[in-house]
Design a protein around this motif. Structure first.
Motif, mmCIF file in Angstrom:
data_model
loop_
_atom_site.group_PDB
_atom_site.id
_atom_site.type_symbol
_atom_site.label_atom_id
_atom_site.label_comp_id
_atom_site.label_asym_id
_atom_site.label_seq_id
_atom_site.Cartn_x
_atom_site.Cartn_y
_atom_site.Cartn_z
ATOM 1 N N ALA A 63 0.810 -1.214 0.000
ATOM 2 C CA ALA A 63 0.000 0.000 0.000
ATOM 3 C C ALA A 63 0.843 1.264 0.000
ATOM 4 O O ALA A 63 0.407 2.307 -0.492
ATOM 5 C CB ALA A 63 -0.939 -0.004 1.206
ATOM 6 N N ARG A 64 2.058 1.189 0.555
ATOM 7 C CA ARG A 64 2.854 2.407 0.719
ATOM 8 C C ARG A 64 4.195 2.358 0.013
ATOM 9 O O ARG A 64 5.061 3.215 0.250
ATOM 10 C CB ARG A 64 3.055 2.681 2.219
ATOM 11 N N THR A 65 4.394 1.390 -0.858
ATOM 12 C CA THR A 65 5.632 1.327 -1.620
ATOM 13 C C THR A 65 5.331 1.068 -3.098
ATOM 14 O O THR A 65 4.343 0.427 -3.438
ATOM 15 C CB THR A 65 6.566 0.209 -1.116
ATOM 16 N N VAL A 66 6.211 1.573 -3.940
ATOM 17 C CA VAL A 66 6.234 1.231 -5.363
ATOM 18 C C VAL A 66 7.670 0.834 -5.673
ATOM 19 O O VAL A 66 8.594 1.644 -5.503
ATOM 20 C CB VAL A 66 5.800 2.409 -6.249
ATOM 21 N N LEU A 67 7.878 -0.402 -6.097
ATOM 22 C CA LEU A 67 9.222 -0.939 -6.304
ATOM 23 C C LEU A 67 9.341 -1.476 -7.730
ATOM 24 O O LEU A 67 8.529 -2.300 -8.150
ATOM 25 C CB LEU A 67 9.511 -2.058 -5.297
ATOM 26 N N THR A 68 10.343 -1.005 -8.461
ATOM 27 C CA THR A 68 10.561 -1.463 -9.831
ATOM 28 C C THR A 68 11.975 -2.032 -9.964
ATOM 29 O O THR A 68 12.886 -1.618 -9.246
ATOM 30 C CB THR A 68 10.357 -0.311 -10.835
ATOM 31 N N PRO A 69 12.188 -2.983 -10.882
ATOM 32 C CA PRO A 69 13.445 -3.748 -10.925
ATOM 33 C C PRO A 69 14.553 -3.092 -11.744
ATOM 34 O O PRO A 69 15.007 -3.612 -12.754
ATOM 35 C CB PRO A 69 12.999 -5.076 -11.540
ATOM 36 N N HIS A 70 14.982 -1.910 -11.312
ATOM 37 C CA HIS A 70 16.096 -1.185 -11.934
ATOM 38 C C HIS A 70 15.861 -0.986 -13.433
ATOM 39 O O HIS A 70 16.682 -1.384 -14.270
ATOM 40 C CB HIS A 70 17.419 -1.920 -11.696
ATOM 41 N N ILE A 71 14.757 -0.342 -13.748
ATOM 42 C CA ILE A 71 14.378 -0.120 -15.144
ATOM 43 C C ILE A 71 14.528 1.342 -15.549
ATOM 44 O O ILE A 71 13.933 1.782 -16.544
ATOM 45 C CB ILE A 71 12.932 -0.598 -15.404
ATOM 46 N N GLY A 72 15.338 2.103 -14.809
ATOM 47 C CA GLY A 72 15.481 3.518 -15.099
ATOM 48 C C GLY A 72 15.888 3.819 -16.526
ATOM 49 O O GLY A 72 15.426 4.794 -17.121
ATOM 50 N N SER A 73 16.742 3.000 -17.095
ATOM 51 C CA SER A 73 17.185 3.227 -18.480
ATOM 52 C C SER A 73 16.548 2.250 -19.455
ATOM 53 O O SER A 73 16.961 2.189 -20.619
ATOM 54 C CB SER A 73 18.711 3.113 -18.567
ATOM 55 N N ALA A 74 15.531 1.528 -19.017
ATOM 56 C CA ALA A 74 14.977 0.443 -19.834
ATOM 57 C C ALA A 74 14.006 0.951 -20.897
ATOM 58 O O ALA A 74 12.827 0.616 -20.925
ATOM 59 C CB ALA A 74 14.297 -0.591 -18.942
ATOM 60 N N VAL A 75 14.538 1.792 -21.767
ATOM 61 C CA VAL A 75 13.852 2.215 -22.984
ATOM 62 C C VAL A 75 14.644 1.603 -24.129
ATOM 63 O O VAL A 75 15.871 1.754 -24.189
ATOM 64 C CB VAL A 75 13.808 3.752 -23.095
ATOM 65 N N THR A 76 13.972 0.933 -25.051
ATOM 66 C CA THR A 76 14.679 0.087 -26.017
ATOM 67 C C THR A 76 15.775 0.833 -26.756
ATOM 68 O O THR A 76 16.936 0.388 -26.795
ATOM 69 C CB THR A 76 13.674 -0.511 -27.024
ATOM 70 N N HIS A 77 15.462 1.974 -27.351
ATOM 71 C CA HIS A 77 16.485 2.668 -28.149
ATOM 72 C C HIS A 77 17.594 3.219 -27.254
ATOM 73 O O HIS A 77 18.751 3.315 -27.674
ATOM 74 C CB HIS A 77 15.852 3.769 -29.006
ATOM 75 N N VAL A 78 17.262 3.548 -26.008
ATOM 76 C CA VAL A 78 18.286 4.055 -25.081
ATOM 77 C C VAL A 78 19.261 2.942 -24.718
ATOM 78 O O VAL A 78 20.485 3.135 -24.740
ATOM 79 C CB VAL A 78 17.631 4.653 -23.824
ATOM 80 N N ARG A 79 18.735 1.770 -24.369
ATOM 81 C CA ARG A 79 19.630 0.659 -24.020
ATOM 82 C C ARG A 79 20.526 0.293 -25.206
ATOM 83 O O ARG A 79 21.715 -0.013 -25.029
ATOM 84 C CB ARG A 79 18.822 -0.556 -23.565
ATOM 85 N N ARG A 80 19.968 0.311 -26.411
ATOM 86 C CA ARG A 80 20.783 0.020 -27.590
ATOM 87 C C ARG A 80 21.900 1.051 -27.731
ATOM 88 O O ARG A 80 23.071 0.694 -27.973
ATOM 89 C CB ARG A 80 19.908 0.004 -28.842
ATOM 90 N N ASP A 81 21.561 2.326 -27.566
ATOM 91 C CA ASP A 81 22.563 3.381 -27.705
ATOM 92 C C ASP A 81 23.625 3.306 -26.611
ATOM 93 O O ASP A 81 24.803 3.603 -26.855
ATOM 94 C CB ASP A 81 21.891 4.755 -27.688
ATOM 95 N N ILE A 82 23.232 2.914 -25.403
ATOM 96 C CA ILE A 82 24.192 2.753 -24.307
ATOM 97 C C ILE A 82 25.207 1.668 -24.665
ATOM 98 O O ILE A 82 26.425 1.850 -24.511
ATOM 99 C CB ILE A 82 23.454 2.413 -23.000
#
Length: 337
Positions: free
Chosen positions: A285-304
């Protein structure tokens, strides 16, 4: 002449692989799971180059065991999992990708704020679990309009978060180690860290992980924050003491915590916890947790990946690679000394 061996520790895009294969002999981890430390060392003992990711821990002993290594192209912005000084002493250049992660990380930070404040995940769960029979007076949350948002760290990511907050008509306070001109950021108020923490309704972390910033959000810092503060961490897990966060959630002093990063990921810490605090996982109810997806945009990951790969190709060709974070002594000089 035989191509130099390059080790890639994560599954990569075909374009990345093609670029490297044109210049090198590749060994690639084709799975979604990181190699063990032993397996990584086994592959790298005779490698010229290494494309490293967040899951890799590169220390002095590892470097000493890899005498042919000359370049580590890190597909990262933060590089606390790599001992860059040990690399420099051993003649190994370390490069990073300084800018490509900025925008997607800032976008995710805004998503975490909205999801946490407006109970989006809790609402989705309620719809799917209980069915929907119409509006009820429930799930009242917190918006941004008129709120004070504190940002700790005002580098590229902190600036990008602040820029995206401006349309929400919130007051933005920022703390940064560098002196910045208010004229350059007319919508931002700069203040000392303690003041930012004390006045924030929302506290967003945009700092690198260093010995000074580890656990900057601890029990003492939380006690100085206003009751009901919500904390958002898209930066590095060990900026916070997760046990202290869980305790403050249980008492209600913190109204919510959202994170894309966790202490267990920070390989630079020998004492890092092995798991996320189970109380954070249980408090849906009081947390939102995501699995380290800060850069997980397809074209961004490819460019990285391609940026890191180009650094490795430059090193193979004898050119100074871009975005180096150390100044290594050439290994040939070390060996002749």
């Amino acid at each position: 002449m035989e191509k130099k061996k390059i080790v890639v520790t994560s599954r990569v895009f075909p374009e990345t692989r093609a670029l490297l294969e044109a210049h090198a002999r590749l060994v690639v981890n084709e799975t979604d799971e990181p190699w063990s430390a032993g397996k990584l060392l086994e592959h790298c003992r005779d490698a010229f180059g290494l494309m490293a990711f967040m899951t890799d821990s590169i220390g002095e002993d590892f470097i000493a065991a890899c005498p042919e290594l000359r370049i580590i192209g890190a597909a990262l912005k933060g590089y606390d999992n790599i001992d860059v000084d040990a690399c420099a002493r051993a003649g190994v250049t370390v490069t990073i990708v300084p800018d490509l992660l900025t925008v997607p990380t800032a976008e995710l930070a805004i998503g975490l704020i909205l999801s946490l404040g407006r109970n989006i995940l809790t609402g989705d769960t309620a719809i799917r679990g209980d069915g929907f029979s119409g509006w009820r007076p429930a799930l009242y949350g917190a918006g941004l309009d008129g709120a004070t948002v504190g940002i700790l760290g005002f580098g590229l990511v902190g600036q990008a978060i602040a820029e995206r907050l401006h349309p929400f008509r919130c007051r933005v306070l920022a703390a940064d180690a560098e002196c910045r001109s208010d004229a350059a950021f007319p919508h931002i108020q700069f203040a000392e860290t303690d003041r930012v923490m004390a006045e924030a309704d929302w506290l967003v972390l945009a700092l690198p992980l260093t010995s000074e910033t580890q656990h900057i959000i601890d029990r003492s810092a939380i006690a100085r924050m206003k009751p009901g503060v919500r904390i958002v961490n898209p930066a590095r897990g060990s900026l916070v003491d997760e046990a202290a966060i869980a305790d403050a959630l249980s008492t209600g002093h913190i109204a919510g915590y959202a994170a894309d990063v966790f202490e267990c990921e920070d390989w630079a810490r020998d004492d890092r916890p092995k798991d996320i605090d189970p109380r954070l996982l249980a408090d849906k109810a009081r947390t939102v947790l995501t699995p380290h997806i800060g850069s997980a945009v397809t074209h961004v990951r490819r460019d990285i990946e391609l940026s890191a790969a180009r650094s490795i190709v430059d090193a193979i060709a004898g050119r100074p690679p871009a975005h180096a974070v150390n100044a290594p002594v050439p290994r040939e000089v070390i060996e002749d000394a």
